[in-house]
Design a protein around this motif. Structure first.
Motif, PDB file in Angstrom:
ATOM      1  N   UNK A  17       0.846  -1.187   0.000  1.00 21.75           N
ATOM      2  CA  UNK A  17       0.000   0.000   0.000  1.00 21.75           C
ATOM      3  C   UNK A  17       0.881   1.236   0.000  1.00 21.75           C
ATOM      4  N   UNK A  18       0.743   2.021  -1.027  1.00 25.45           N
ATOM      5  CA  UNK A  18       1.463   3.286  -1.115  1.00 25.45           C
ATOM      6  C   UNK A  18       0.619   4.391  -0.502  1.00 25.45           C
ATOM      7  N   UNK A  19       1.287   5.332   0.126  1.00 28.32           N
ATOM      8  CA  UNK A  19       0.627   6.499   0.686  1.00 28.32           C
ATOM      9  C   UNK A  19       1.276   7.751   0.116  1.00 28.32           C
ATOM     10  N   UNK A  20       0.497   8.774   0.008  1.00 28.98           N
ATOM     11  CA  UNK A  20       1.019  10.066  -0.440  1.00 28.98           C
ATOM     12  C   UNK A  20       0.372  11.133   0.433  1.00 28.98           C
ATOM     13  N   UNK A  21       1.206  11.787   1.233  1.00 29.47           N
ATOM     14  CA  UNK A  21       0.719  12.822   2.131  1.00 29.47           C
ATOM     15  C   UNK A  21       0.988  14.178   1.507  1.00 29.47           C
ATOM     16  N   UNK A  22      -0.032  15.029   1.515  1.00 28.11           N
ATOM     17  CA  UNK A  22       0.099  16.365   0.941  1.00 28.11           C
ATOM     18  C   UNK A  22       0.119  17.407   2.040  1.00 28.11           C
ATOM     19  N   UNK A  23       0.942  18.390   1.869  1.00 29.28           N
ATOM     20  CA  UNK A  23       0.938  19.516   2.794  1.00 29.28           C
ATOM     21  C   UNK A  23       0.118  20.645   2.172  1.00 29.28           C
ATOM     22  N   UNK A  24      -0.461  21.455   3.012  1.00 29.74           N
ATOM     23  CA  UNK A  24      -1.275  22.546   2.485  1.00 29.74           C
ATOM     24  C   UNK A  24      -2.752  22.300   2.740  1.00 29.74           C
ATOM     25  N   UNK A  25      -3.492  23.372   2.748  1.00 30.23           N
ATOM     26  CA  UNK A  25      -4.912  23.271   3.097  1.00 30.23           C
ATOM     27  C   UNK A  25      -5.811  23.026   1.911  1.00 30.23           C
ATOM     28  N   UNK A  26      -5.262  22.978   0.684  1.00 28.99           N
ATOM     29  CA  UNK A  26      -6.104  22.834  -0.494  1.00 28.99           C
ATOM     30  C   UNK A  26      -6.198  21.401  -0.989  1.00 28.99           C
TER      31      UNK A  26
END
Length: 121
Positions: A17-26
């Motif tokens: 399982x790959x995960x991708x975490x995004x920073x930022x409120x959008x």
């Protein structure tokens, strides 16, 4: 910024399982996609998901084996990969699209750094 993780070495038939975490409120307003690039090959679209999670896309080569999902509360998109094959070996990238999760690299505005997936036979 996008940070992908979860890659590794797995035997054929296994799962990752790959995960991708995004920073930022959008993040919750962005469509997301997963691409992969094998050595000597073009980067290709694997899967995409709309900002709401209500629409998804899968390349024919992974349809029925991969599932893309997202958790907007955690700013995270996932790629569950089952029944992995040696031909799935590649660097996997997550990407964010301001407009729509197309299948072209040009549809995406932001890219993560990639995570290596290696499937042994």
């Amino acid at each position: 910024q996008l940070q992908a993780s979860g890659g590794g070495l797995v035997q054929a038939g296994g799962s990752l399982r790959l995960s991708c975490v995004a920073s930022g409120r959008t993040f919750s307003r962005l469509d997301m996609g997963w691409f992969r690039q094998a050595p000597g090959k073009e980067r290709e679209s694997v899967a995409g998901i709309s900002w709401s999670g209500g629409s998804t896309y899968y390349a024919d080569s992974v349809k029925g084996r991969f599932t893309c999902s997202r958790d907007n509360a955690k700013n995270t998109v996932y790629l569950q990969m089952n029944s992995l094959k040696p031909e799935d070996t590649a660097v996997y990238y997550c990407a964010a699209a301001v407009r729509y999760f197309g299948t072209s690299r040009d549809d995406y505005n932001y890219w993560g750094q990639g995570t290596q997936v290696t499937v042994s036979s």
